[in-house]
Design an enzyme around this catalytic site. Structure first.
Site, PDB file in Angstrom:
ATOM      1  N   ASP A 147      17.767  92.492  81.177  1.00 44.72           N
ATOM      2  CA  ASP A 147      17.563  93.372  79.811  1.00 44.72           C
ATOM      3  C   ASP A 147      16.553  94.501  80.185  1.00 44.72           C
ATOM      4  O   ASP A 147      15.859  94.470  81.251  1.00 44.72           O
ATOM      5  CB  ASP A 147      17.457  92.590  78.553  1.00 44.72           C
ATOM      6  CG  ASP A 147      18.060  93.206  77.402  1.00 44.72           C
ATOM      7  OD1 ASP A 147      18.299  94.054  77.435  1.00 44.72           O
ATOM      8  OD2 ASP A 147      18.165  92.322  76.565  1.00 44.72           O
ATOM      9  N   GLU A 180      21.104  97.586  81.013  1.00 43.06           N
ATOM     10  CA  GLU A 180      20.304  98.560  80.551  1.00 43.06           C
ATOM     11  C   GLU A 180      21.102  99.510  79.614  1.00 43.06           C
ATOM     12  O   GLU A 180      20.928 100.534  79.468  1.00 43.06           O
ATOM     13  CB  GLU A 180      19.576  99.334  81.582  1.00 43.06           C
ATOM     14  CG  GLU A 180      20.310  99.725  82.694  1.00 43.06           C
ATOM     15  CD  GLU A 180      21.169 100.862  82.524  1.00 43.06           C
ATOM     16  OE1 GLU A 180      22.487 100.675  82.189  1.00 43.06           O
ATOM     17  OE2 GLU A 180      20.774 102.074  82.478  1.00 43.06           O
ATOM     18  N   ASP A 202      24.583  97.298  72.021  1.00 43.82           N
ATOM     19  CA  ASP A 202      25.213  96.032  71.832  1.00 43.82           C
ATOM     20  C   ASP A 202      26.534  96.089  71.108  1.00 43.82           C
ATOM     21  O   ASP A 202      26.487  96.977  70.116  1.00 43.82           O
ATOM     22  CB  ASP A 202      24.077  95.187  70.985  1.00 43.82           C
ATOM     23  CG  ASP A 202      23.068  94.846  71.926  1.00 43.82           C
ATOM     24  OD1 ASP A 202      23.090  94.935  73.045  1.00 43.82           O
ATOM     25  OD2 ASP A 202      22.287  93.899  71.628  1.00 43.82           O
TER      26      ASP A 202
HETATM   27  C1  GLA Z   1      19.816  93.372  73.964  1.00 47.89           C
HETATM   28  C2  GLA Z   1      20.800  92.740  74.780  1.00 47.89           C
HETATM   29  C3  GLA Z   1      21.790  92.060  74.099  1.00 47.89           C
HETATM   30  C4  GLA Z   1      20.872  90.703  73.900  1.00 47.89           C
HETATM   31  C5  GLA Z   1      19.653  91.032  73.121  1.00 47.89           C
HETATM   32  C6  GLA Z   1      18.580  89.698  73.223  1.00 47.89           C
HETATM   33  O1  GLA Z   1      20.087  93.797  72.710  1.00 47.89           O
HETATM   34  O2  GLA Z   1      21.461  93.999  74.938  1.00 47.89           O
HETATM   35  O3  GLA Z   1      22.814  91.706  74.645  1.00 47.89           O
HETATM   36  O4  GLA Z   1      20.703  90.084  75.139  1.00 47.89           O
HETATM   37  O5  GLA Z   1      18.925  92.268  73.680  1.00 47.89           O
HETATM   38  O6  GLA Z   1      17.458  89.949  72.178  1.00 47.89           O
END
Ligand code: GLA
Length: 401
Positions: A147, A180, A202
């Site tokens: 991440d 990322e 997300d």
């Molecule tokens: C980010 C990632 C998610 C998940 C969260 C976990 O937002 O994009 O897919 O892994 O972190 O905290």
């Protein structure tokens, strides 16, 4: 070997010929991940249940093989700087959990972050990349999601390449899943670094919405994410996939129809299929969606070509995806709020995929129309296709030679 010996061996073994493990993820990875349902609310018992359910539900047999422990599982570093596991969540330790996963014929995915802390505030890999990769390898990790929270302006190409090299040095093949969020256009440079890269922020469990988290950051519904993918299709292929994020099938406010459309569209995109629902409470009709092998076969087709939109008229979109052996997938998708009529005259169509350089001429090559949700042949390209598609639904066909 003792841990101090590992550090000495690492110091002498680093070479400059590191690369990514090349023969992994030749089709989009499939699995299950903790984050969409549990965020940080999981422990070893819940995960063992998920492992069991992945097997007993038939999902494993349908192709889901990675159990991915997302954020919120690391403990403090030990006196030599090695990562440990959060003992409250994993009282038996990561090695025992990994053994359990492997004993069921599944593979283990773990999560870390390029900053000092993960998005959830847990310890992550910055400055310890090579040491962490060794620890992941010792734990039997087969897949690393990496991440980008708290990355504090570091260079993304450098940070992801460093972790790629570290995985290679650890000598255990791991799928490298870059997360990322598309900030640094990984599709332009990461084919030699990762096996998949997130293309957006997300996903959230709605069909058509944006969650602004009170102005802090955006999470996107299925439609919002879907609409960001088509321009990226030329970058995807075996071993290096665009990742429009994990599945929300069966989650949140998605209706069954919307879940079916979401799954079909992700298959048309040759997207990784990482489910994120609570497998303990999965209704039969959600399982049916997730295990539709004919739709999965579109996603997993070995040509590895991401589909393209051929037309959009009002709310009706028409998508094509070339498949191996001359078959094609065709998806009619009604994104509107009313039922849409399909009157598709094959003879009038000349379909050209300018990425795969493939042409589809129905006047020269007839096809059988196989409906992937009813699992029946519904006609041929010899006759006009007439159908009605409900709001937010799809008609997804395999055109069979
Ligand atoms: C980010 C990632 C998610 C998940 C969260 C976990 O937002 O994009 O897919 O892994 O972190 O905290």
């Amino acid at each position: 070997m003792r841990k101090s010996g590992i550090l000495v061996a690492l110091f002498f073994s680093i070479n400059c010929y590191a690369q990514k493990f090349n023969d992994l993820a030749l089709t989009p990875p499939m699995g299950w991940n903790t984050f969409n349902t549990f965020a940080g609310n999981f422990n070893e018992d819940i995960l063992r249940d998920m492992v069991d359910k992945l097997v007993s539900s038939g999902m494993k047999d349908a192709g889901y093989k990675y159990i991915i422990v997302d954020d919120n599982w690391t403990g403090p570093r030990d006196s030599l700087g090695f990562l440990t596991v959060d003992k409250k969540r994993f009282p038996s330790g990561m090695e025992a959990f990994s053994k359990y996963v492997h004993s069921k014929g599944l593979k283990l995915g773990l999560y870390s972050d390029a900053g000092y802390k993960t998005c959830g505030g847990y310890i992550s890999s910055r400055g310890h990349e090579f040491q962490d990769a060794i620890m992941f390898a010792l734990w039997g990790c087969d897949y690393l999601k990496y991440d980008w929270c708290n990355s504090e302006g570091i260079n993304a190409v450098g940070a992801y390449t460093t972790m790629r090299d570290a995985i290679y040095e650890a000598k255990r093949p791991m799928v490298f899943s870059m997360c990322e969020w598309g900030n640094n256009k990984p599709w332009e440079w990461a084919a030699s670094v990762g096996h998949l890269w997130r293309t957006t922020g997300d996903i959230t469990a709605c069909f058509n919405c944006i969650d602004t988290h009170g102005g802090a950051y955006n999470s996107y519904g299925v439609m919002q994410i879907f609409d960001m993918q088509e321009v990226l299709r030329k970058y995807a292929g075996p071993g290096h996939w665009n990742d429009p994020d994990m599945l929300e099938v069966g989650n949140g406010s998605l209706t069954l129809t919307e879940s079916r459309a979401h799954f079909s569209l992700w298959a048309m995109l040759a997207a990784p299929l990482i489910s994120g629902n609570d497998l303990r409470k999965m209704p039969g009709d959600v399982l049916e969606i997730l295990t539709n092998r004919e739709v999965i076969a579109i996603d997993q087709d070995s040509l590895g070509i991401q589909g393209f939109r051929q037309s959009k008229v009002d709310s009706l979109e028409i998508w094509f995806k070339p498949l191996k052996n001359g078959d094609w997938a065709l998806c009619f998708f009604n994104r509107g709020s009313k039922t849409a009529d399909v009157n598709f005259n094959w003879k009038e169509q000349v379909i050209y995929d300018d990425v795969a350089k493939l042409e589809l001429r129905f006047d020269k090559q007839p096809y059988i129309l196989h409906d992937l949700w009813t699992k029946k042949d519904i006609g041929t390209t010899g006759q006009m296709l007439k159908s009605k598609i409900a709001s937010h639904d799809v008609l997804i066909l395999r055109l069979k030679k």
